[in-house]
Design a protein around this motif. Structure first.
Motif, PDB file in Angstrom:
ATOM      1  N   ASP A  89     -70.902  96.777 -17.904  1.00  0.00           N
ATOM      2  CA  ASP A  89     -70.434  97.203 -19.175  1.00  0.00           C
ATOM      3  C   ASP A  89     -71.327  98.443 -19.586  1.00  0.00           C
ATOM      4  O   ASP A  89     -71.169  99.439 -19.929  1.00  0.00           O
ATOM      5  CB  ASP A  89     -70.589  96.089 -20.068  1.00  0.00           C
ATOM      6  CG  ASP A  89     -69.821  94.840 -19.919  1.00  0.00           C
ATOM      7  OD1 ASP A  89     -68.633  95.023 -19.424  1.00  0.00           O
ATOM      8  OD2 ASP A  89     -70.204  93.659 -20.233  1.00  0.00           O
ATOM      9  N   SER A 143     -67.260  91.415 -25.185  1.00  0.00           N
ATOM     10  CA  SER A 143     -65.940  91.618 -25.107  1.00  0.00           C
ATOM     11  C   SER A 143     -65.152  90.674 -25.951  1.00  0.00           C
ATOM     12  O   SER A 143     -65.690  89.954 -26.571  1.00  0.00           O
ATOM     13  CB  SER A 143     -65.369  91.091 -23.627  1.00  0.00           C
ATOM     14  OG  SER A 143     -65.855  89.814 -23.552  1.00  0.00           O
ATOM     15  N   HIS A 171     -62.205  96.440 -32.471  1.00  0.00           N
ATOM     16  CA  HIS A 171     -61.127  96.026 -31.766  1.00  0.00           C
ATOM     17  C   HIS A 171     -59.640  96.346 -32.181  1.00  0.00           C
ATOM     18  O   HIS A 171     -59.473  96.283 -33.311  1.00  0.00           O
ATOM     19  CB  HIS A 171     -61.142  94.485 -31.330  1.00  0.00           C
ATOM     20  CG  HIS A 171     -62.364  94.019 -30.777  1.00  0.00           C
ATOM     21  ND1 HIS A 171     -63.516  93.615 -31.506  1.00  0.00           N
ATOM     22  CD2 HIS A 171     -62.837  94.044 -29.620  1.00  0.00           C
ATOM     23  CE1 HIS A 171     -64.498  93.358 -30.679  1.00  0.00           C
ATOM     24  NE2 HIS A 171     -64.034  93.419 -29.467  1.00  0.00           N
ATOM     25  N   VAL A 173     -55.569  98.346 -31.416  1.00  0.00           N
ATOM     26  CA  VAL A 173     -54.692  99.068 -30.599  1.00  0.00           C
ATOM     27  C   VAL A 173     -55.214 100.130 -29.883  1.00  0.00           C
ATOM     28  O   VAL A 173     -55.792 101.143 -30.410  1.00  0.00           O
ATOM     29  CB  VAL A 173     -53.355  99.769 -31.530  1.00  0.00           C
ATOM     30  CG1 VAL A 173     -52.694 100.505 -30.901  1.00  0.00           C
ATOM     31  CG2 VAL A 173     -52.831  98.786 -32.331  1.00  0.00           C
ATOM     32  N   PRO A 174     -55.229 100.312 -28.439  1.00  0.00           N
ATOM     33  CA  PRO A 174     -55.750 101.140 -27.641  1.00  0.00           C
ATOM     34  C   PRO A 174     -54.933 102.258 -27.855  1.00  0.00           C
ATOM     35  O   PRO A 174     -53.774 102.383 -28.071  1.00  0.00           O
ATOM     36  CB  PRO A 174     -55.435 100.535 -26.112  1.00  0.00           C
ATOM     37  CG  PRO A 174     -54.333  99.726 -26.331  1.00  0.00           C
ATOM     38  CD  PRO A 174     -54.236  98.936 -27.710  1.00  0.00           C
ATOM     39  N   ILE A 175     -55.485 103.601 -27.539  1.00  0.00           N
ATOM     40  CA  ILE A 175     -55.050 105.010 -27.628  1.00  0.00           C
ATOM     41  C   ILE A 175     -53.878 104.902 -26.605  1.00  0.00           C
ATOM     42  O   ILE A 175     -53.931 104.728 -25.662  1.00  0.00           O
ATOM     43  CB  ILE A 175     -56.017 106.026 -27.251  1.00  0.00           C
ATOM     44  CG1 ILE A 175     -56.943 106.021 -28.661  1.00  0.00           C
ATOM     45  CG2 ILE A 175     -55.347 107.402 -27.403  1.00  0.00           C
ATOM     46  CD1 ILE A 175     -58.280 107.077 -28.398  1.00  0.00           C
ATOM     47  N   GLY A 177     -51.236 103.122 -26.750  1.00  0.00           N
ATOM     48  CA  GLY A 177     -50.623 101.546 -26.662  1.00  0.00           C
ATOM     49  C   GLY A 177     -49.439 101.637 -27.599  1.00  0.00           C
ATOM     50  O   GLY A 177     -49.345 102.039 -28.553  1.00  0.00           O
ATOM     51  N   LEU A 182     -48.093  94.926 -27.054  1.00  0.00           N
ATOM     52  CA  LEU A 182     -49.650  94.395 -27.274  1.00  0.00           C
ATOM     53  C   LEU A 182     -49.536  92.902 -27.387  1.00  0.00           C
ATOM     54  O   LEU A 182     -48.598  92.316 -28.011  1.00  0.00           O
ATOM     55  CB  LEU A 182     -50.408  94.914 -28.341  1.00  0.00           C
ATOM     56  CG  LEU A 182     -50.422  96.405 -28.187  1.00  0.00           C
ATOM     57  CD1 LEU A 182     -51.020  96.876 -29.612  1.00  0.00           C
ATOM     58  CD2 LEU A 182     -51.447  96.622 -26.929  1.00  0.00           C
ATOM     59  N   THR A 186     -54.617  91.052 -29.947  1.00  0.00           N
ATOM     60  CA  THR A 186     -54.886  92.504 -30.183  1.00  0.00           C
ATOM     61  C   THR A 186     -54.346  93.070 -31.747  1.00  0.00           C
ATOM     62  O   THR A 186     -54.836  93.679 -32.331  1.00  0.00           O
ATOM     63  CB  THR A 186     -54.306  93.328 -28.945  1.00  0.00           C
ATOM     64  OG1 THR A 186     -54.896  92.677 -27.975  1.00  0.00           O
ATOM     65  CG2 THR A 186     -54.862  94.653 -29.310  1.00  0.00           C
ATOM     66  N   ALA A 190     -56.092  94.468 -34.819  1.00  0.00           N
ATOM     67  CA  ALA A 190     -56.211  95.654 -35.244  1.00  0.00           C
ATOM     68  C   ALA A 190     -55.711  95.916 -36.887  1.00  0.00           C
ATOM     69  O   ALA A 190     -56.189  96.814 -37.492  1.00  0.00           O
ATOM     70  CB  ALA A 190     -55.162  96.468 -34.474  1.00  0.00           C
TER      71      ALA A 190
END
Length: 197
Positions: A89, A143, A171, A173-175, A177, A182, A186, A190
């Motif tokens: 990490d 995590s 934590h 929504v990923p870029i 995504g 999802l 998640t 978000a």
């Protein structure tokens, strides 16, 4: 079939993360067919690493010096400590180039199922580092799992009352995504971590 020596190589390789028995056999054959160009160099590199690499007494990173290069770097922000579960990490954050402070590697997460309690992690050492006069912020970069969240909550409780700000990684929504793909956890994280646009 392979002799004892080759079988031992295959068995050892199969213990590496991501390598099962079939992948270990392929890797062993690759190494044995390239003895001079790959196997000899790998053997030398592994022997040197076993001899010279150790854990940093301050942060837990692996390096050939103690303290490690990150801890010795005078340009780093000594007021911030980023807490991570594992060395991988730390390396991921360094590779991304997004953090310029100090690190603290816990060595895992709290896990009742696996019998990992606070005494098995480097939490007491973290508390001691957080009490240092230069420490201003502790960033919990564990995590987004049940064990990671439980570990972050435990550490936040242990640091309560100290003169440090305790923050946690965002934590959500990923870029790139798309919402429909999802998982529920998640999406929930978000939505709770929303901010003005």
């Amino acid at each position: 079939m392979a002799g004892n020596e080759i079988g031992a190589v295959i068995q050892l390789l199969s213990k590496l993360p991501g390598l099962g028995p079939r992948s270990a056999r392929r890797a062993a054959l690759y190494l044995l067919h390239r003895r001079e160009t790959v196997l000899a160099q790998l053997s030398t590199a592994l022997a040197l690493a076993a001899e010279k690499v150790s854990a940093c007494a301050e942060c837990g990173n692996l390096d050939t010096s103690d303290p490690c290069g990150i801890c010795r770097d005078e340009k780093r922000d000594r007021s911030k400590i980023c807490v991570v579960e594992q060395i991988a990490d730390l390396w991921a954050l360094e590779r991304a180039g997004v953090f310029s402070g100090r690190y603290h590697v816990l060595g895992g997460t709290l896990s009742a199922l696996d019998g990992v309690g606070p005494d098995q992690l480097k939490i007491d050492k973290l508390v001691a580092r957080a009490t240092a006069p230069e420490s201003r912020e502790v960033i919990l970069a564990t995590s987004a799992t049940v064990d990671g969240s439980m570990t972050a909550h435990y550490i936040a409780d242990r640091l309560a009352g100290l003169k440090v700000t305790v923050t946690r990684l965002a934590h959500g929504v990923p870029i790139g995504g798309e919402l429909e793909y999802l998982d529920d956890g998640t999406l929930s994280a978000a939505l709770k971590a929303r901010r003005p646009s």
